[in-house]
Design a protein around this motif. Sequence first.
Motif, PDB file in Angstrom:
ATOM      1  N   TYR A  49       1.050  -1.358  -0.194  1.00  0.00           N
ATOM      2  CA  TYR A  49       0.069   0.144   0.221  1.00  0.00           C
ATOM      3  C   TYR A  49       0.733   1.058  -0.226  1.00  0.00           C
ATOM      4  CZ  TYR A  49      -4.478  -2.067   1.094  1.00  0.00           C
ATOM      5  OH  TYR A  49      -6.049  -2.574   0.401  1.00  0.00           O
ATOM      6  N   HIS A  52      -0.320   4.923  -0.938  1.00  0.00           N
ATOM      7  CA  HIS A  52      -0.950   5.591   0.193  1.00  0.00           C
ATOM      8  C   HIS A  52      -0.356   5.897   1.598  1.00  0.00           C
ATOM      9  CE1 HIS A  52      -4.867   4.822  -1.870  1.00  0.00           C
ATOM     10  NE2 HIS A  52      -3.994   3.568  -1.431  1.00  0.00           N
ATOM     11  N   GLU A  54       1.671   8.709   2.572  1.00  0.00           N
ATOM     12  CA  GLU A  54       1.305   9.932   3.530  1.00  0.00           C
ATOM     13  C   GLU A  54      -0.079  10.086   3.013  1.00  0.00           C
ATOM     14  OE1 GLU A  54       4.073  11.825   3.356  1.00  0.00           O
ATOM     15  OE2 GLU A  54       5.183   9.807   2.304  1.00  0.00           O
ATOM     16  N   ARG A  55      -1.034   9.095   3.325  1.00  0.00           N
ATOM     17  CA  ARG A  55      -2.547   9.301   3.677  1.00  0.00           C
ATOM     18  C   ARG A  55      -2.715   9.236   5.117  1.00  0.00           C
ATOM     19  NH1 ARG A  55      -5.403   8.146  -1.193  1.00  0.00           N
ATOM     20  NH2 ARG A  55      -6.888   8.273   0.015  1.00  0.00           N
ATOM     21  N   PRO A  56      -3.613   9.866   5.540  1.00  0.00           N
ATOM     22  CA  PRO A  56      -3.564   9.725   7.649  1.00  0.00           C
ATOM     23  C   PRO A  56      -4.077   8.392   7.995  1.00  0.00           C
ATOM     24  CG  PRO A  56      -5.362  11.521   6.707  1.00  0.00           C
ATOM     25  CD  PRO A  56      -3.962  10.756   5.619  1.00  0.00           C
ATOM     26  N   PHE A  57      -4.610   7.546   7.139  1.00  0.00           N
ATOM     27  CA  PHE A  57      -4.989   6.265   7.586  1.00  0.00           C
ATOM     28  C   PHE A  57      -4.013   5.156   7.547  1.00  0.00           C
ATOM     29  CE2 PHE A  57      -6.395   7.445   2.961  1.00  0.00           C
ATOM     30  CZ  PHE A  57      -6.454   5.863   2.801  1.00  0.00           C
ATOM     31  N   TYR A  58      -2.788   5.360   6.618  1.00  0.00           N
ATOM     32  CA  TYR A  58      -1.787   4.843   6.200  1.00  0.00           C
ATOM     33  C   TYR A  58      -1.368   3.465   7.278  1.00  0.00           C
ATOM     34  CZ  TYR A  58       2.670   2.742   4.428  1.00  0.00           C
ATOM     35  OH  TYR A  58       3.452   1.735   3.506  1.00  0.00           O
TER      36      TYR A  58
END
Length: 137
Positions: A49, A52, A54-58
């Motif tokens: 993954y 993703h 840099e995404r907050p949910f990573y």
Amino acid sequence: TERTLSIIKPDATRRNLTGKINAKFEDAGLRIVAQKRIQLTKAQAGEFYKVHAERPFYDELCEFMASEPVVVQVLEGEGAIAKNREVMGATNPADADSGTIRAEFAESVGENSVHGSDAPETAKDEISFFFADLEIV
Ligand code: ATP
Ligand code: MG
């Protein structure tokens, strides 16, 4: 014919939904041409993954994907990538059309029962992440 990478996620394997989800794929004309049950390490989930990252949910996503076994599979058929995403339904089960896997089975936007590749290039990379050519028949 086209191939796509599908993952039945931990929330679904935990609830014994593999067969019901596979029936949805087969009813839609997708053929399961490779399949195995594995448990990812958090590092492997992170690698899979990484788009993703840099995404907050990573971090939560990687923890979840490594929390229990998953079933990884290759689905084959005419327009398999788009067809699979249609059968999966929207990422957030609240937005998913009725009859889709996520509408019927997903628990939340994070724990949403299935993954499917989103384009030919990612499908190719994601299939080779899990399977050797000889394992796909
Ligand atoms: P997938 O890539 O798993 O098939 P998708 O393409 O519908 O799903 P993406 O935007 O690629 O959705 O997000 C990848 C995954 O990250 C989602 O399936 C979900 O498990 C998780 N995710 C996405 N958005 C959120 C969010 N807002 N909160 C928590 N988890 C999320
Ligand atoms: Mg995606």
